[in-house]
Scaffold this motif. Structure first.
Motif, short mmCIF file in Angstrom:
data_model
loop_
_atom_site.label_atom_id
_atom_site.label_comp_id
_atom_site.label_asym_id
_atom_site.label_seq_id
_atom_site.Cartn_x
_atom_site.Cartn_y
_atom_site.Cartn_z
N ASP A 154 32.00 -26.13 -9.89
CA ASP A 154 32.30 -26.16 -8.45
C ASP A 154 33.67 -26.78 -8.20
N THR A 164 36.66 -24.28 -6.71
CA THR A 164 36.72 -23.86 -5.31
C THR A 164 38.14 -23.98 -4.75
N ARG A 206 28.22 -35.58 -6.70
CA ARG A 206 27.56 -34.54 -5.89
C ARG A 206 26.45 -35.15 -5.03
N ASN A 225 24.97 -32.89 -2.42
CA ASN A 225 23.99 -31.91 -2.90
C ASN A 225 22.60 -32.55 -2.93
N LYS A 271 34.69 -30.92 -5.35
CA LYS A 271 33.67 -30.07 -5.98
C LYS A 271 33.08 -29.15 -4.92
N GLY A 272 31.78 -29.25 -4.67
CA GLY A 272 31.16 -28.32 -3.73
C GLY A 272 31.73 -28.39 -2.32
N LEU A 274 26.10 -26.36 1.59
CA LEU A 274 25.70 -26.56 0.19
C LEU A 274 24.33 -25.94 -0.07
N ASP A 326 24.62 -22.73 -1.79
CA ASP A 326 24.85 -22.84 -3.24
C ASP A 326 23.53 -23.07 -3.98
N ASN A 359 22.95 -27.03 -7.49
CA ASN A 359 23.88 -25.93 -7.75
C ASN A 359 24.26 -25.78 -9.22
N HIS A 401 28.93 -22.20 -5.97
CA HIS A 401 29.85 -22.97 -5.13
C HIS A 401 30.44 -22.08 -4.04
N TYR A 402 31.18 -22.74 -3.15
CA TYR A 402 31.89 -22.04 -2.08
C TYR A 402 32.79 -20.96 -2.71
#
Ligand SMILES: Cc1ncc(COP(=O)(O)O)c(C=O)c1O
Length: 343
Positions: A9, A12, A174, A177, A202-203, A254, A257, A283, A320-321
């Motif tokens: 992730d 991104t 994360r 998440n 990250k995410g 999120l 994901d 994720n 991820h995005y």
């Protein structure tokens, strides 16, 4: 063939709206405390994580190292779970820079510390022993499979730490998440730790940056350590603007994901020989395939445009995005072909 990038992730890219926020950022010299955008991000982050203060840092690795240096005097011992990111993937900074000892304890399948072992590892006050300085936890836990530790799990660590007067640092790279998965605010999880690092890069889709949160006194020390590590950045509002955008707009998504990881897991589980190891909670998705060495499968998948890593004998996919449901379906179709062609 367009590659589908499931390596991490961290790949991104900022959305057009995030780029706009970066372009419009009001700037100043953050080493002088004068970047209004950095200050705003830090206030937002501290509030969201239920801490008094926060500090923008260059990376999760830097945040975790600063936390250890700020909590512990040289020569102290940090109690940490085996396989944790700090141990495996952060260049041994705590040893190298901090003169700290990292004492590993067993973790269970979710990455939770074995508390009996932690208890046995805490040193009595005796001149023969190093001083125990800190307990580190990781939530979500990368190697365990993006697994989530809930309030009960974290409260148990806190209780033990309190008994021995030890601080707890959470590598919450994360943490959002985990909070989205559990349906609780991040602060409900971070309340059990004295300090927390979380990653913007990250995410949450930012190009750079992490945030370290804790008490005012802790962040005062952390700011000094950041400077020592060369992490004092000047017009860092360029980075912080993306972070503010992310905290306002990128957390709720999120869940997509997580859904995509579950969809990928369902598709993989239907392929002959595939074992999810374990099924995903957030994720991160790890799997093995009978008859395949992971490094060989990694090479074949990469050649088929499914970019991923062999992580210690398991293939890891990260959603991820920028990865949509159609991308997962395409990755599954390509994987099916690779497996059908045989090892
Ligand atoms: C659990 C965990 N902690 C810390 C980090 C380090 O973050 P960075 O790559 O920003 O140094 C990562 C990176 O993947 C991670 O997965």
């Amino acid at each position: 063939m367009n590659p589908i990038d499931l390596r991490s992730d961290t790949v991104t890219l900022p959305s057009p709206e995030m780029r706009q926020a970066i372009a419009n950022a009001e700037l100043g010299d953050d080493v002088f405390g004068g970047d209004p955008t950095v200050n705003r991000l830090q206030e937002m982050a501290a509030e969201m994580l239920g801490k008094e203060a926060a500090l923008l840092v260059s990376s999760g690795t830097q945040g975790n190292l600063i936390a250890q240096l700020s909590h512990c005097a040289r020569g102290a011992e940090v109690i940490i779970g085996e396989g944790s990111h700090i141990i495996e993937h952060e260049g041994g900074g705590a040893w190298l820079v901090g003169g700290l000892g990292l004492h590993t304890v067993r973790v269970d399948a979710k990455g939770r510390l074995d508390l009996a072992e932690v208890r046995a590892t805490i040193r009595p006050d005796n001149e023969h022993y190093p001083r125990t300085g800190l307990i580190c936890i990781e939530n979500t836990h990368n190697r365990a499979g993006g697994t989530v530790q809930n309030e009960e799990d974290l409260a148990a660590v806190r209780e033990l730490a309190n008994k021995h007067g030890l601080p707890v640092h959470m590598d919450g790279a994360r943490i959002f998440n985990a909070s989205v998965k559990l349906g609780v605010p991040a602060s409900a999880l971070t309340v059990y730790a004295d300090s927390v690092t979380f990653c913007l890069s990250k995410g949450l889709g930012c190009p750079i940056g992490s945030v370290l949160c804790g008490s005012k006194e802790f962040i005062h020390e952390a700011r000094r350590m950041r400077k020592v590590l060369g992490g004092g950045m000047r017009q860092a509002g360029i980075i912080a603007a993306a972070g503010i955008y992310a905290l306002q707009n990128m957390i709720d998504r999120l869940v997509d994901d997580h859904d995509n990881a579950e969809h990928a897991a369902d598709g993989l589980a239907n392929m002959p020989g595939v074992t999810l190891s374990p099924p995903p909670e957030t994720n991160l998705l790890y799997f093995t395939v009978e008859g395949w060495k992971a490094h060989k499968l990694e090479a074949r998948l990469n050649a088929a445009g499914v970019l991923c890593f062999d992580e210690g004998g398991r293939i890891r996919w990260v959603t991820h995005y920028g990865i949509e449901r159609v991308d997962i379906d395409e990755a599954l179709a390509r994987t099916r072909q690779v497996l059908a062609a045989g090892a």
